[in-house]
Design an enzyme around this catalytic site. Structure first.
Site, PDB file in Angstrom:
ATOM      1  N   ASP A  33      36.010  36.823  34.021  1.00 13.80           N
ATOM      2  CA  ASP A  33      35.277  36.717  35.284  1.00 13.80           C
ATOM      3  C   ASP A  33      36.113  37.273  36.428  1.00 13.80           C
ATOM      4  O   ASP A  33      37.118  36.679  36.821  1.00 13.80           O
ATOM      5  CB  ASP A  33      34.927  35.249  35.561  1.00 13.80           C
ATOM      6  CG  ASP A  33      33.874  34.734  34.602  1.00 13.80           C
ATOM      7  OD1 ASP A  33      32.770  35.324  34.570  1.00 13.80           O
ATOM      8  OD2 ASP A  33      34.149  33.756  33.877  1.00 13.80           O
ATOM      9  N   HIS A  64      32.925  40.587  33.394  1.00 12.52           N
ATOM     10  CA  HIS A  64      31.810  40.216  34.271  1.00 12.52           C
ATOM     11  C   HIS A  64      32.272  40.397  35.713  1.00 12.52           C
ATOM     12  O   HIS A  64      33.078  39.611  36.207  1.00 12.52           O
ATOM     13  CB  HIS A  64      31.432  38.751  33.965  1.00 12.52           C
ATOM     14  CG  HIS A  64      30.398  38.159  34.862  1.00 12.52           C
ATOM     15  ND1 HIS A  64      30.119  36.798  34.867  1.00 12.52           N
ATOM     16  CD2 HIS A  64      29.568  38.708  35.795  1.00 12.52           C
ATOM     17  CE1 HIS A  64      29.172  36.554  35.742  1.00 12.52           C
ATOM     18  NE2 HIS A  64      28.824  37.681  36.338  1.00 12.52           N
TER      19      HIS A  64
HETATM   20  C1  DX5 Z   1      30.694  31.642  36.705  1.00 11.12           C
HETATM   21  C2  DX5 Z   1      31.240  32.453  35.572  1.00 11.12           C
HETATM   22  C3  DX5 Z   1      31.199  31.796  34.246  1.00 11.12           C
HETATM   23  C4  DX5 Z   1      31.946  30.501  34.137  1.00 11.12           C
HETATM   24  C5  DX5 Z   1      31.354  29.716  33.033  1.00 11.12           C
HETATM   25  O1  DX5 Z   1      30.579  32.444  37.817  1.00 11.12           O
HETATM   26  O2  DX5 Z   1      30.527  33.664  35.470  1.00 11.12           O
HETATM   27  O3  DX5 Z   1      31.598  32.721  33.230  1.00 11.12           O
HETATM   28  O4  DX5 Z   1      33.311  30.666  33.917  1.00 11.12           O
HETATM   29  O5  DX5 Z   1      31.964  28.467  33.004  1.00 11.12           O
HETATM   30  P1  DX5 Z   1      31.192  27.188  32.449  1.00 11.12           P
HETATM   31  O6  DX5 Z   1      30.871  27.460  31.027  1.00 11.12           O
HETATM   32  O7  DX5 Z   1      32.170  26.098  32.651  1.00 11.12           O
HETATM   33  O8  DX5 Z   1      29.937  27.030  33.293  1.00 11.12           O
HETATM   34 ZN    ZN Z   2      30.926  35.000  33.763  1.00  8.62          ZN
END
Ligand code: DX5
Ligand code: ZN
Length: 213
Positions: A33, A64
């Site tokens: 991320d 991402h």
């Molecule tokens: C949020 C991110 C996610 C996040 C997911 O903006 O894109 O990838 O890290 O974390 P969880 O699974 O804890 O919601």
């Molecule tokens: Zn993400």
């Protein structure tokens, strides 16, 4: 179900160890991320740290982008040869052009939709995409609550994908756990991202990944 643990919930003091752990535990992709403090109210990691992640990872990277200047960040991360780069539809004036650019760099292009964005917006982009990522939380933070309307959205997207490009994958990101993953699978989702569920599972990352699969 393919599983892409998000390293946002890893211990950044022991990042290489935590990346190796999910790869050894059988994850399919390593979800990275990237947040710029502008598109989302959080700031994460840049190319120096992602390069260290790439070195530690024996599985492909799924980057991402949650940033304002997508094209600039694509250029920054392309040398790390990720499997996917996904960018937010809401933040891109020329998504079709950026998809072509990502593919020309040898990377599989993906688009991300925030919770409010209609899947139908992608109808005429689907034939050029390898994956669509549906956010099931507002982007910016790990550990948030799953937004259930993403199930209906995935069903609608699946119907469009079957019509336009059956090879395109559907990925869902945010608040995924061993309960909602079943509904996601039934809706046609191919890949789930899970951060806190994987890294904070009481029985460890291997059991967490196995339960999602
Ligand atoms: C949020 C991110 C996610 C996040 C997911 O903006 O894109 O990838 O890290 O974390 P969880 O699974 O804890 O919601
Ligand atoms: Zn993400």
């Amino acid at each position: 179900m393919l599983v892409a643990p998000s390293i946002l919930s890893a211990d950044f003091g022991h990042l290489a160890r935590d990346v190796e752990a999910i790869c050894d535990a059988g994850c399919d992709l390593v979800h990275v991320d990237v947040m710029d403090g502008h598109f989302v109210p959080n700031l994460t990691i840049g190319p120096v740290v992602v390069e260290a992640v790439a070195k530690a990872a024996s599985k492909p990277l799924d980057i991402h982008l949650m940033v304002e200047n997508n094209s600039f960040f694509v250029d920054l991360f392309a040398p790390l040869e990720p499997e996917f780069i996904s960018f937010h539809f809401e933040e891109e004036k020329h998504p079709h052009r950026l998809i072509q650019k990502i593919r020309s760099l040898g990377i599989r292009p993906a688009i991300v939709l925030n919770p409010q964005t209609l899947p139908e917006m992608l109808e005429f982009l689907l034939e050029d995409l390898d994956m669509v990522l549906l956010m099931s939380v507002n982007p910016g933070f790990g550990g948030q609550k799953f937004i259930p309307s993403v199930i209906e959205k995935a069903q609608r997207l699946k119907a469009l994908i079957e019509k336009r490009n059956p090879h395109c994958l559907i990925e869902v990101d945010g608040g995924v756990n061993d309960v909602n993953v079943k509904e996601l699978a039934a809706a046609g989702v191919d890949v789930v991202v899970a951060g806190s569920y994987v890294y904070k599972h009481p029985n460890g990352v291997e059991e967490a990944i196995r339960s999602l699969k």
